[in-house]
Design an enzyme around this catalytic site. Sequence first.
Site, PDB file in Angstrom:
ATOM      1  N   MET A  15       0.854  -1.201   0.000  1.00 39.79           N
ATOM      2  CA  MET A  15       0.000   0.000   0.000  1.00 39.79           C
ATOM      3  C   MET A  15       0.885   1.245   0.000  1.00 39.79           C
ATOM      4  O   MET A  15       1.615   1.510   0.967  1.00 39.79           O
ATOM      5  CB  MET A  15      -0.945  -0.027   1.197  1.00 39.79           C
ATOM      6  CG  MET A  15      -2.043  -1.078   1.052  1.00 39.79           C
ATOM      7  SD  MET A  15      -3.184  -1.138   2.433  1.00 39.79           S
ATOM      8  CE  MET A  15      -2.234  -2.028   3.656  1.00 39.79           C
ATOM      9  N   CYS A  96      -2.553  -2.000 -10.172  1.00 46.29           N
ATOM     10  CA  CYS A  96      -2.790  -0.608  -9.796  1.00 46.29           C
ATOM     11  C   CYS A  96      -3.309   0.185 -11.005  1.00 46.29           C
ATOM     12  O   CYS A  96      -2.667   0.188 -12.060  1.00 46.29           O
ATOM     13  CB  CYS A  96      -1.482  -0.015  -9.278  1.00 46.29           C
ATOM     14  SG  CYS A  96      -1.711   1.627  -8.650  1.00 46.29           S
ATOM     15  N   HIS A 167      -6.448  -9.698  -6.647  1.00 43.73           N
ATOM     16  CA  HIS A 167      -7.466  -8.796  -6.102  1.00 43.73           C
ATOM     17  C   HIS A 167      -8.754  -9.143  -6.847  1.00 43.73           C
ATOM     18  O   HIS A 167      -8.836  -8.956  -8.060  1.00 43.73           O
ATOM     19  CB  HIS A 167      -7.037  -7.341  -6.340  1.00 43.73           C
ATOM     20  CG  HIS A 167      -7.947  -6.333  -5.727  1.00 43.73           C
ATOM     21  ND1 HIS A 167      -7.671  -4.986  -5.736  1.00 43.73           N
ATOM     22  CD2 HIS A 167      -9.143  -6.457  -5.092  1.00 43.73           C
ATOM     23  CE1 HIS A 167      -8.652  -4.331  -5.121  1.00 43.73           C
ATOM     24  NE2 HIS A 167      -9.548  -5.203  -4.731  1.00 43.73           N
ATOM     25  N   GLY A 208      -8.913  -8.607  -1.284  1.00 44.98           N
ATOM     26  CA  GLY A 208     -10.031  -7.698  -1.540  1.00 44.98           C
ATOM     27  C   GLY A 208     -11.152  -7.874  -0.531  1.00 44.98           C
ATOM     28  O   GLY A 208     -11.790  -8.926  -0.483  1.00 44.98           O
ATOM     29  N   ARG A 230      -6.452  -2.865   3.682  1.00 48.95           N
ATOM     30  CA  ARG A 230      -6.944  -1.776   4.530  1.00 48.95           C
ATOM     31  C   ARG A 230      -7.249  -2.201   5.956  1.00 48.95           C
ATOM     32  O   ARG A 230      -6.951  -1.476   6.896  1.00 48.95           O
ATOM     33  CB  ARG A 230      -8.180  -1.148   3.867  1.00 48.95           C
ATOM     34  CG  ARG A 230      -7.813  -0.338   2.641  1.00 48.95           C
ATOM     35  CD  ARG A 230      -9.014  -0.057   1.775  1.00 48.95           C
ATOM     36  NE  ARG A 230      -9.463  -1.248   1.076  1.00 48.95           N
ATOM     37  CZ  ARG A 230     -10.411  -1.266   0.147  1.00 48.95           C
ATOM     38  NH1 ARG A 230     -11.026  -0.150  -0.169  1.00 48.95           N
ATOM     39  NH2 ARG A 230     -10.762  -2.398  -0.449  1.00 48.95           N
TER      40      ARG A 230
HETATM   41  C1  LIG Z   1      -3.555   3.503   0.396  1.00 47.35           C
HETATM   42  C2  LIG Z   1      -3.460   2.313  -0.539  1.00 47.35           C
HETATM   43  C3  LIG Z   1      -2.343   2.189  -1.366  1.00 47.35           C
HETATM   44  C4  LIG Z   1      -2.221   1.090  -2.220  1.00 47.35           C
HETATM   45  N1  LIG Z   1      -1.068   0.932  -2.948  1.00 47.35           N
HETATM   46  C5  LIG Z   1      -0.884  -0.215  -3.663  1.00 47.35           C
HETATM   47  C6  LIG Z   1       0.375  -0.507  -4.266  1.00 47.35           C
HETATM   48  O1  LIG Z   1       1.360   0.244  -4.124  1.00 47.35           O
HETATM   49  N2  LIG Z   1       0.480  -1.653  -4.989  1.00 47.35           N
HETATM   50  C7  LIG Z   1      -0.582  -2.529  -5.132  1.00 47.35           C
HETATM   51  O2  LIG Z   1      -0.439  -3.571  -5.789  1.00 47.35           O
HETATM   52  N3  LIG Z   1      -1.769  -2.284  -4.557  1.00 47.35           N
HETATM   53  C8  LIG Z   1      -1.935  -1.167  -3.814  1.00 47.35           C
HETATM   54  N4  LIG Z   1      -3.114  -0.968  -3.143  1.00 47.35           N
HETATM   55  C9  LIG Z   1      -4.179  -1.990  -3.232  1.00 47.35           C
HETATM   56  C10 LIG Z   1      -4.019  -3.032  -2.103  1.00 47.35           C
HETATM   57  O3  LIG Z   1      -2.795  -3.717  -2.218  1.00 47.35           O
HETATM   58  C11 LIG Z   1      -5.184  -4.052  -2.136  1.00 47.35           C
HETATM   59  O4  LIG Z   1      -5.123  -4.761  -3.346  1.00 47.35           O
HETATM   60  C12 LIG Z   1      -6.553  -3.396  -2.030  1.00 47.35           C
HETATM   61  O5  LIG Z   1      -6.576  -2.410  -1.011  1.00 47.35           O
HETATM   62  C13 LIG Z   1      -7.646  -4.442  -1.751  1.00 47.35           C
HETATM   63  O6  LIG Z   1      -7.400  -5.123  -0.548  1.00 47.35           O
HETATM   64  P1  LIG Z   1      -8.174  -4.739   0.828  1.00 47.35           P
HETATM   65  O7  LIG Z   1      -9.660  -4.745   0.502  1.00 47.35           O
HETATM   66  O8  LIG Z   1      -7.796  -5.822   1.799  1.00 47.35           O
HETATM   67  O9  LIG Z   1      -7.722  -3.384   1.229  1.00 47.35           O
HETATM   68  C14 LIG Z   1      -3.267   0.125  -2.287  1.00 47.35           C
HETATM   69  C15 LIG Z   1      -4.380   0.269  -1.446  1.00 47.35           C
HETATM   70  C16 LIG Z   1      -4.481   1.343  -0.579  1.00 47.35           C
HETATM   71  C17 LIG Z   1      -5.675   1.454   0.340  1.00 47.35           C
END
Ligand SMILES: Cc1cc2nc3c(=O)[nH]c(=O)nc-3n(C[C@H](O)[C@H](O)[C@H](O)COP(=O)(O)O)c2cc1C
Length: 338
Positions: A15, A96, A167, A208, A230
């Site tokens: 993240m 991303c 994801h 996700g 998150r």
């Molecule tokens: C603040 C933030 C920054 C993120 N930056 C990246 C990143 O640098 N690379 C990436 O593959 N995903 C990034 N993501 C996506 C997360 O890795 C993840 O795939 C997404 O939040 C879904 O998972 P979750 O529902 O458990 O949060 C980011 C998510 C957030 C909230």
Amino acid sequence: MSDISLNRKFSVAPMLDWTDRHCRYFLRQLSKEALLYTEMVTTGALIFGKGDYLVFNDEEHPVALQLGGSNASDMARCAELAQQRGYDEVNINVGCPSDRVKNGAFGACLMAQPEVVAECVREMQKLVDIPVTVKCRIGIDDMDEYDDFARFIDIVANAGCDTFIVHARKAWLQGLSPKENREIPPLNYPRVYQLKATHPELSISINGGITTIQQMQQHLQHVDGVMVGREAYTNPYLLASVSQTLFGSPLPLPSRAELVNTMQAYIERQTDEWFKPWHVARHMLGLYQGQAGGRIWRRYLSQNGTGKSPDPHLLRNALEQVEQAQANAEKFANTKFG
Ligand SMILES: Cc1cc2nc3c(=O)[nH]c(=O)nc-3n(C[C@H](O)[C@H](O)[C@H](O)COP(=O)(O)O)c2cc1C
């Protein structure tokens, strides 16, 4: 080289701006087993940047570097740098959707160019022994049928990648912000399960919307690993129970106060002239989520961590405030009901 296949059962997502080395050090105090991912680092930053984007604390292992890029020789060079520095894995960002990433022709738009990802995998694996893995979506734009997804996986797997973190929602490359792309396209877990069912030889982690241990246990009946983003950041104490329930750790849960003291000592060890306690404290705002004193904790850190002359004992002083509030609440309850 360490074998991290068991750690994959639970990982914390990459993240940007969140999972920096201070954050990862903190999360490591909560779980010795979780696989931790760095923020995405671009090949451009690594090759041409002036800063050291690869620095991490020894205690962070197992830790994976996430790379953003699509030029196979640059990706290979950066993977080699990652291995030399001691990373346990190098991961390719194919998920991303931000504009900046699209312009650089990497991230989620690579779902439409599996051959490019395959070439990166091949070149990277020529130079490193650590696992080269891919984090992707289940689709992009109108390319969102299972066959499109399976074709992407097949081509990249044939190049030698045997580990995918998926994801479980597609990304819209036009019209949605990165934040909206984490919320609006619906989650489709069965599609990830189907991938594992048809490719039992691959290691598949699902990502996700996962927020509870129970959900993790359900997913783990279908796939090899869960990746949490998150929820791990906003409610980090979740990781302590992950260690016990998913990894069977015999260690007692560390108390929040112990964690605060460990992190205060970490702050006091920092020698970088630009360092501020807030660089660590900002990742700890959620430590008391759902607990008495949680609001006091967040307010104390935000109010005292950010000014011109920040409190060097920020965490310890915040803890004192929380403990005082908790003692008062207990006293009140005893006089009321005692
Ligand atoms: C603040 C933030 C920054 C993120 N930056 C990246 C990143 O640098 N690379 C990436 O593959 N995903 C990034 N993501 C996506 C997360 O890795 C993840 O795939 C997404 O939040 C879904 O998972 P979750 O529902 O458990 O949060 C980011 C998510 C957030 C909230």
